[in-house]
Motif scaffolding. Structure first.
Motif, short mmCIF file in Angstrom:
data_model
loop_
_atom_site.label_atom_id
_atom_site.label_comp_id
_atom_site.label_asym_id
_atom_site.label_seq_id
_atom_site.Cartn_x
_atom_site.Cartn_y
_atom_site.Cartn_z
N GLU A 60 0.84 -1.20 0.00
CA GLU A 60 0.00 0.00 0.00
C GLU A 60 0.87 1.24 0.00
OE1 GLU A 60 -3.52 2.10 2.70
OE2 GLU A 60 -2.82 0.08 3.18
N ALA A 61 1.94 1.24 0.78
CA ALA A 61 2.83 2.40 0.82
C ALA A 61 3.45 2.67 -0.54
CB ALA A 61 3.92 2.18 1.86
N GLY A 62 3.76 1.60 -1.27
CA GLY A 62 4.32 1.77 -2.61
C GLY A 62 3.35 2.44 -3.56
N TYR A 63 2.10 2.01 -3.50
CA TYR A 63 1.09 2.64 -4.36
C TYR A 63 0.87 4.10 -3.98
CZ TYR A 63 -0.28 -1.60 -6.84
OH TYR A 63 -0.28 -2.70 -7.65
N VAL A 64 0.83 4.39 -2.69
CA VAL A 64 0.65 5.77 -2.24
C VAL A 64 1.80 6.64 -2.73
CG1 VAL A 64 0.58 7.28 -0.23
CG2 VAL A 64 -0.75 5.16 -0.24
N ALA A 65 3.02 6.12 -2.60
CA ALA A 65 4.18 6.87 -3.09
C ALA A 65 4.09 7.08 -4.59
CB ALA A 65 5.46 6.13 -2.73
N GLY A 66 3.63 6.04 -5.30
CA GLY A 66 3.48 6.17 -6.75
C GLY A 66 2.50 7.26 -7.12
N TRP A 67 1.33 7.26 -6.48
CA TRP A 67 0.34 8.28 -6.78
C TRP A 67 0.90 9.68 -6.53
CZ3 TRP A 67 -3.22 4.17 -4.75
CH2 TRP A 67 -4.13 3.75 -5.74
N ARG A 68 1.68 9.84 -5.48
CA ARG A 68 2.19 11.18 -5.15
C ARG A 68 3.34 11.59 -6.05
NH1 ARG A 68 2.03 10.39 1.48
NH2 ARG A 68 -0.24 10.58 1.70
N LEU A 69 4.33 10.71 -6.19
CA LEU A 69 5.52 11.07 -6.93
C LEU A 69 5.24 11.24 -8.42
CD1 LEU A 69 8.21 8.79 -5.24
CD2 LEU A 69 8.02 11.28 -5.10
N VAL A 70 4.45 10.35 -8.99
CA VAL A 70 4.20 10.42 -10.42
C VAL A 70 3.50 11.72 -10.80
CG1 VAL A 70 2.87 9.37 -12.30
CG2 VAL A 70 4.23 7.94 -10.78
N ARG A 71 2.65 12.21 -9.91
CA ARG A 71 1.97 13.48 -10.19
C ARG A 71 2.88 14.67 -9.93
NH1 ARG A 71 -3.63 12.88 -7.03
NH2 ARG A 71 -2.55 11.17 -5.95
N TRP A 119 0.10 2.21 -15.95
CA TRP A 119 0.24 2.62 -14.55
C TRP A 119 0.66 4.07 -14.42
CZ3 TRP A 119 -2.00 0.43 -10.74
CH2 TRP A 119 -2.27 -0.94 -10.77
N LEU A 120 1.58 4.51 -15.28
CA LEU A 120 1.99 5.91 -15.26
C LEU A 120 0.78 6.82 -15.46
CD1 LEU A 120 3.86 8.40 -15.66
CD2 LEU A 120 4.15 7.65 -18.03
N GLU A 121 -0.02 6.53 -16.48
CA GLU A 121 -1.15 7.41 -16.79
C GLU A 121 -2.27 7.27 -15.77
OE1 GLU A 121 -2.17 6.97 -20.91
OE2 GLU A 121 -0.21 7.74 -21.56
N ALA A 122 -2.44 6.07 -15.21
CA ALA A 122 -3.45 5.91 -14.16
C ALA A 122 -3.08 6.73 -12.92
CB ALA A 122 -3.60 4.44 -13.80
N PHE A 123 -1.80 6.69 -12.54
CA PHE A 123 -1.36 7.47 -11.38
C PHE A 123 -1.57 8.97 -11.60
CE2 PHE A 123 1.80 3.95 -10.06
CZ PHE A 123 0.94 3.50 -9.07
N ARG A 124 -1.44 9.42 -12.85
CA ARG A 124 -1.54 10.85 -13.14
C ARG A 124 -2.98 11.32 -13.39
NH1 ARG A 124 3.32 13.42 -14.38
NH2 ARG A 124 2.23 14.99 -15.60
N HIS A 139 -8.48 -6.30 -20.74
CA HIS A 139 -7.42 -5.66 -19.96
C HIS A 139 -6.39 -5.13 -20.96
CE1 HIS A 139 -9.20 -8.12 -16.73
NE2 HIS A 139 -8.59 -7.32 -15.88
N ALA A 140 -6.68 -3.99 -21.54
CA ALA A 140 -5.83 -3.46 -22.61
C ALA A 140 -5.87 -1.94 -22.58
CB ALA A 140 -6.29 -3.98 -23.97
N GLY A 141 -4.84 -1.33 -23.17
CA GLY A 141 -4.81 0.12 -23.23
C GLY A 141 -4.94 0.72 -21.84
N ASN A 142 -5.85 1.68 -21.71
CA ASN A 142 -6.06 2.32 -20.41
C ASN A 142 -7.55 2.37 -20.12
OD1 ASN A 142 -6.21 4.00 -18.14
ND2 ASN A 142 -4.40 5.15 -18.76
N TRP A 143 -8.04 1.35 -19.41
CA TRP A 143 -9.47 1.28 -19.11
C TRP A 143 -9.88 2.31 -18.07
CZ3 TRP A 143 -5.92 -2.62 -18.50
CH2 TRP A 143 -5.57 -2.99 -17.20
N ASP A 144 -8.96 2.73 -17.20
CA ASP A 144 -9.29 3.80 -16.26
C ASP A 144 -9.49 5.13 -16.99
OD1 ASP A 144 -9.42 2.61 -13.66
OD2 ASP A 144 -7.27 2.28 -13.77
N ALA A 145 -8.66 5.40 -17.99
CA ALA A 145 -8.85 6.61 -18.79
C ALA A 145 -10.18 6.57 -19.53
CB ALA A 145 -7.69 6.78 -19.78
#
Length: 309
Positions: free
Chosen positions: A5-16, A77-82, A119-125
């Motif tokens: 969980e800490a890794g994902y939190v760091a990812g969300w913060r740092l990537v943005r 993952w990069l674009e989902a975090f951003r 599960h392709a491209g960016n489904w969150d986008a």
């Protein structure tokens, strides 16, 4: 908070926080390390892509495809975090859907729509784009064993304008809520290329047998909502998608419900396969996919067998 969980939190913060070119270079380097390391996920992706491209593609070309697939997954993952830091204008500009007029008409008419996704491209986008258009959108998310991480993913997608239902443990069964949302005119996108329940519908997919969830077919048959199959991929300037359909649904008196669900799920599988074959590098399937695969994605039985376990 555990390390995952800490890794994902760091990812969300740092990537943005960091400039996109810097982060993109780091994610690409990570994907290339995963390719060279050839761990379990990479081996599974290789085996799955071999199914897609067939036996005749030379190994060197398959290896490049696997590398590109891992880079595409890292880009997801990069674009989902951003995504949470993007404006509505940026979300609308960064995603394009071929066939968007069909969804617009379905929402305007109040009949809703079911969209089966790979599960392709960016489904969150894609989901954020639907919400940014002002269309109601409801989908489901697997409840993770790590409750803290699940809640963070839930908040992430809710923050993008999506209603997220847990696959289990909700106040009402997710299927019943989805029926209500469709009848109220919502868009219901559902990842449909891999069954997580072990109770899915067996279908043929790239020449092998696998299971896919019955939900998209069953929802369309229950509500009469139009059912589309989406393909998703990346272009250099953004995420793309196209929808095919609505699929023709069998008449209620044509066969028992389970037979109709099987028939429609096979049509979904065929549509998903066509889209994945056009853009195999953007199919992010790093898990066991076919019934005749072992835990690392390779065949657990000789290829000449029936393809079931």
């Amino acid at each position: 908070m555990n390390l995952t969980e800490a890794g994902y939190v760091a990812g969300w913060r740092l990537v943005r926080a960091l400039p996109r070119p810097v982060v993109a270079a780091a994610f690409r380097a990570g994907a290339d390390r995963a390719h060279r390391g050839n761990g379990r996920g990479t081996r599974r992706l290789r085996a799955n892509l071999r199914r897609v491209v067939g036996p005749d593609l030379p190994e060197a070309e398959l290896d490049r495809l696997v590398r590109d697939g891992l880079r595409s997954y890292a880009r997801y993952w990069l674009e989902a975090f951003r995504l949470p830091s993007l404006s509505r204008r940026d979300i609308l500009a960064g995603f394009h859907l071929d066939g968007q007029e069909k969804l617009a008409a379905d929402v305007a008419a109040g009949r809703g729509a079911v969209v089966a996704l790979p599960h392709a491209g960016n489904w969150d986008a894609a989901g954020a784009w639907v919400a940014a258009n002002g269309w109601p959108i409801t989908t489901v998310a697997e409840r993770l064993r790590q409750e803290g991480l699940y809640k963070r993913f839930l908040a992430f997608r809710q923050g993008l304008g999506m209603e997220i239902l847990p696959t289990s443990g909700g106040d009402r069964p997710a299927f019943d809520v989805l029926v209500d949302r469709l009848r109220a005119g919502a868009v219901v996108p559902l990842l449909a290329d891999r069954d997580l329940s072990a109770r899915g519908v067996e279908v043929e997919f790239f020449g092998g047998r696998t299971r896919m969830p019955a939900g998209p077919a069953l929802l369309a048959l229950r509500t009469g909502a139009p059912l589309y199959v989406a393909s998703l991929w990346y272009e250099p300037d953004g995420a793309r998608a196209a929808i095919e359909g609505p699929l023709e649904l069998p008449e209620e008196d044509s066969a028992p419900l389970d037979a109709r669900v099987r028939a429609v799920t096979q049509r979904i599988a065929d549509g998903l396969a066509a889209g994945i074959a056009r853009h195999p590098e953007d199919w992010h399937m790093l898990q066991r996919m076919w019934l005749d695969q072992g835990t690392d994605g390779t065949l657990s039985q000789p290829a000449a067998t029936t393809g079931t376990i």
